[in-house]
Design a protein around this motif. Structure first.
Motif: not given
Length: 405
Positions: A80-82, A127-131
């Motif tokens: 998971v991105p911060p 969107k960040a999670l998906h990309c």
């Protein structure tokens, strides 16, 4: 991340203190509300220098260990991105884990879920999670039609086969008519299959563009910086990746929208409130901020947002179906057969809603939750001409807007 080979009782997180530090002058434990999956505590330990460190202790429930793959969950947390969610796991023990406590954050309220400044930022988190999280060919092959349909297939099979279909046949099939709101089990399974096949045909692109998804963005899993004012750009943290994995983004987005109908902080928290489902204007605004964030080659024009709106509308019933079937497994009605379930899917564990020995603590109504979710599932099925009124208990069916743009 360090492994501790110990089992911690649900009501005794203080057993962890001596394992976490050799320098403890005193400590404080507070049981927290808002988690719909685990029993959670804030554990604060003060050392001899006067420094206090706070930890979040999650103790997994013991019911039906067929719902969550903990190995997969831990792997997903590390991906998971911060910018989406900060989860720093320090220790893993046999039935839980220890994380750093996020000071100053609390779960969003039902009212905050539909606030413009909150849902716009959350759209960007999605969107960040998906990309930003890459998925492998192996993951795609394993969850070919998406995590939701993979797990639904497993769960429906469990319900059907446990003790020779005892739950389905009990009380002269009243579980099927009263809980599933369906004429009979065969009709329920046929409707589920018809719905999936309809999505595969009418929304094929969603299956071809799978992404890494959260899949459970509800109140307790969306943390808000408590210093945020109503008109501020909020600092949000998306937590709890028990059900994360490869899935259609439409499921992820639709799931958040359906969760807006719930308030888990009130009495009768199992109920769905259809009037709280976001308006068409709010949904379009939510999807606009999703589509225009981190523009990675996907069209961000009005036509693409309308297309996404229609696609999310088609997937909305999948979210209702997913959590209704989940609720049956969590209800305890299948506990007598739990040994078979554990043998069917080993090394897994979950308990979405906290149970307690405290007589004053409300016990979540899983079957009521299932019933509420399915009342809207059948509404969408009828509106999409995937089921007839004769297939279900039509007097219990409720409807949301299904008009495409």
């Amino acid at each position: 991340m360090k492994r501790l080979h110990v089992t911690i009782p649900l009501d005794a997180p203080d057993n962890l203190v001596s394992l976490l530090t050799d320098d403890c002058q005193n400590y404080e434990i507070v049981k927290l509300k808002g988690a719909l999956t685990n029993v959670i505590y804030k554990l604060s330990i003060r050392d001899s220098s006067g420094t206090s460190t706070s930890y979040l202790v999650r103790i997994f429930g013991a019911k039906l260990e067929s719902l969550v793959d903990r190995v997969e969950e831990f792997n997903n947390i590390t991906r998971v991105p911060p910018v989406v969610g900060y989860v720093n796991v320090l220790y893993v023990f046999d039935n839980g884990r220890v994380e750093y406590f996020l000071e100053g954050f609390k779960s969003v309220s039902a009212k905050q879920m539909v606030q413009q400044n909150v849902y716009r930022v959350l759209a960007q988190k999605f969107k960040a999670l998906h990309c930003l999280v890459s998925i492998t060919d192996k993951e795609i092959a394993h969850h070919r039609d998406g995590m939701c349909w993979y797990k639904l297939g497993q769960w429906i099979e469990i319900i059907e086969n446990i003790n020779g279909g005892e739950w389905i046949d009990s009380r002269d099939h009243q579980n099927v008519t009263e809980i599933l709101l369906c004429r009979d089990w065969a009709t329920f399974k046929k409707t589920v299959l018809n719905y999936k096949n309809w999505l595969l045909e009418e929304d094929a692109e969603s299956f071809q563009q799978m992404k890494f998804c959260h899949n459970d963005a509800q109140q307790g899993n969306i943390l808000l910086d408590s210093k945020t004012k109503d008109d501020d750009i909020p600092n949000l943290n998306l937590i709890d990746y028990e059900y994360s994995g490869v899935n259609a983004i439409q499921f992820d987005l639709a799931n958040f929208l359906t969760e807006c109908m719930h308030d888990y902080e009130i009495d009768e928290s199992y109920k769905c409130h259809g009037e709280q489902y976001p308006s068409k204007e709010k949904v379009l605004d939510f999807l606009y901020h999703y589509s225009t964030h981190l523009h990675h080659g996907d069209s961000k024009g009005e036509a693409s947002i309308v297309k996404l709106y229609n696609s999310v509308l088609k997937w909305r019933a999948a979210s209702q179906l997913f959590w209704s079937v989940w609720a049956i497994l969590q209800s305890g009605q299948l506990e007598a057969a739990s040994a078979k379930i554990e043998a069917h899917v080993p090394d897994k564990g979950s308990n979405r809603v906290t149970s307690s020995d405290d007589p004053n603590e409300e016990v979540f109504d899983y079957m009521g939750f299932c019933n509420e979710k399915l009342s809207y599932f059948w509404g969408d099925m009828i509106k999409f001409n995937l089921a007839s009124k004769e297939d279900c208990i039509v007097s219990k069916v409720r409807y949301l807007d299904t008009e495409f743009i």
